[in-house]
Scaffold this active site. Sequence first.
Site, PDB file in Angstrom:
ATOM      1  N   ASP A  25       1.186 -10.068  17.439  1.00 11.81           N
ATOM      2  CA  ASP A  25       1.700  -8.787  16.917  1.00 11.81           C
ATOM      3  C   ASP A  25       2.018  -7.734  17.981  1.00 11.81           C
ATOM      4  O   ASP A  25       1.674  -6.546  17.815  1.00 11.81           O
ATOM      5  CB  ASP A  25       0.693  -8.202  15.907  1.00 11.81           C
ATOM      6  CG  ASP A  25       0.416  -9.126  14.732  1.00 11.81           C
ATOM      7  OD1 ASP A  25       1.067 -10.174  14.648  1.00 11.81           O
ATOM      8  OD2 ASP A  25      -0.452  -8.789  13.907  1.00 11.81           O
ATOM      9  N   LYS A 130       3.734 -13.082   9.594  1.00 10.19           N
ATOM     10  CA  LYS A 130       2.517 -13.290   8.792  1.00 10.19           C
ATOM     11  C   LYS A 130       2.275 -12.074   7.892  1.00 10.19           C
ATOM     12  O   LYS A 130       2.416 -10.940   8.323  1.00 10.19           O
ATOM     13  CB  LYS A 130       1.323 -13.554   9.712  1.00 10.19           C
ATOM     14  CG  LYS A 130       0.979 -12.436  10.677  1.00 10.19           C
ATOM     15  CD  LYS A 130      -0.161 -12.879  11.576  1.00 10.19           C
ATOM     16  CE  LYS A 130      -0.631 -11.793  12.508  1.00 10.19           C
ATOM     17  NZ  LYS A 130      -1.093 -10.558  11.885  1.00 10.19           N
ATOM     18  N   CYS A 163      -6.176  -8.204  13.879  1.00 15.58           N
ATOM     19  CA  CYS A 163      -5.406  -9.451  13.788  1.00 15.58           C
ATOM     20  C   CYS A 163      -5.794 -10.476  14.851  1.00 15.58           C
ATOM     21  O   CYS A 163      -5.739 -11.681  14.613  1.00 15.58           O
ATOM     22  CB  CYS A 163      -3.922  -9.143  13.845  1.00 15.58           C
ATOM     23  SG  CYS A 163      -3.366  -8.299  12.345  1.00 15.58           S
TER      24      CYS A 163
HETATM   25  C1  C5J Z   1      -3.043  -5.914  13.665  1.00  9.41           C
HETATM   26  C2  C5J Z   1      -3.572  -4.139  12.128  1.00  9.41           C
HETATM   27  N1  C5J Z   1      -2.005  -6.553  14.177  1.00  9.41           N
HETATM   28  N2  C5J Z   1      -4.436  -3.550  12.949  1.00  9.41           N
HETATM   29  N3  C5J Z   1      -2.836  -5.202  12.512  1.00  9.41           N
HETATM   30  O1  C5J Z   1      -4.109  -5.898  14.235  1.00  9.41           O
HETATM   31  O2  C5J Z   1      -3.407  -3.705  11.002  1.00  9.41           O
END
Ligand code: C5J
Length: 223
Positions: A25, A130, A163
Site C-alpha cells: 500500500d 485488496k 495492513c
Molecule cells: C493500511 C490503513 N494500508 N492504515 N491501511 O495500513 O488503513
Amino acid sequence: MATIATAKPYPYEFPQAGFALLMIDMQRDFIEPGGFGSALGNDVSRLAAILPAAARLVAGFRRAGRDVLHTKEAHRPDLSDCPPAKLRRGGGALRIGDDGPMGRILIDGEPGSDFVAALSPAAGEPVIAKPGKGAFFATPLERLLRERGITHLAIGGVTTEVCVQTTMREANDRGYECVLVEDATESYFPAFKQATLDMIRAQGAIVGWTATVDEVLAALEAP
Ligand code: C5J
C-alpha cells in the site's frame, strides 16, 4: 540457502529462488496530504520519510532478478467490495468513497489510490488490489505466490501495524517465512511501529523476523 545473519530474533534463511518482496500500500492516499491517512487526522510526513529506503529495497530486488509484488488498498467505485462496517468507520470529515483533493478516497483508479511516484510498480510486476487490511483476504495473492514458487517474503510498506502486520500474520499462517524490513515500513504512530516489530519477533519469531534494508540487500546480493 542465503542468510541474514543479523536478523532478529535470530538468523533468517531463505532460498534465493523462492524469496520475493511484497510492498504494501505505498499509495498517495496514505503518504500524501489530502488522502485517506490525513482525512483520519494523521501526520503523513512520517510515512513519506521512508520513501528513499523503500525505493532502495525495491531496486535491490529488481537488480537481483527477484519478484516484486505490490498491493493497494482500493475499493471498486460502486463500493460493492467495502463492508458497511468499514464504510462507517473514521468519524472524520471524509470517508471512503467521498470526494477529496486526490479524487474519491480509497477508490481504485482515483489519483489518491495510485502509488507514490518513487514506489511505482515496474512493467510486469503484479499489483494486487485488496478490499481489506490483509493482502490475502479476497485477492489472488496466494495463487500468484504459489505460481511463482515463492516461499519466503520480505515485506515493506505502510502502515506497519495495520495492513503490513495483518498481511504478515496471514502469510505466516499460510506457511510463508517472512522478514519485515524495518526501515522500509512506517506507522503514523512510532509506538505502534515499535510494538509491531517487538511482537513479530518475540517468542522465537512467532510471526517472523525483522531486518534492515541494508541487511536484506547484503544477503540478497551475497555471492
Ligand atoms: C493500511 C490503513 N494500508 N492504515 N491501511 O495500513 O488503513
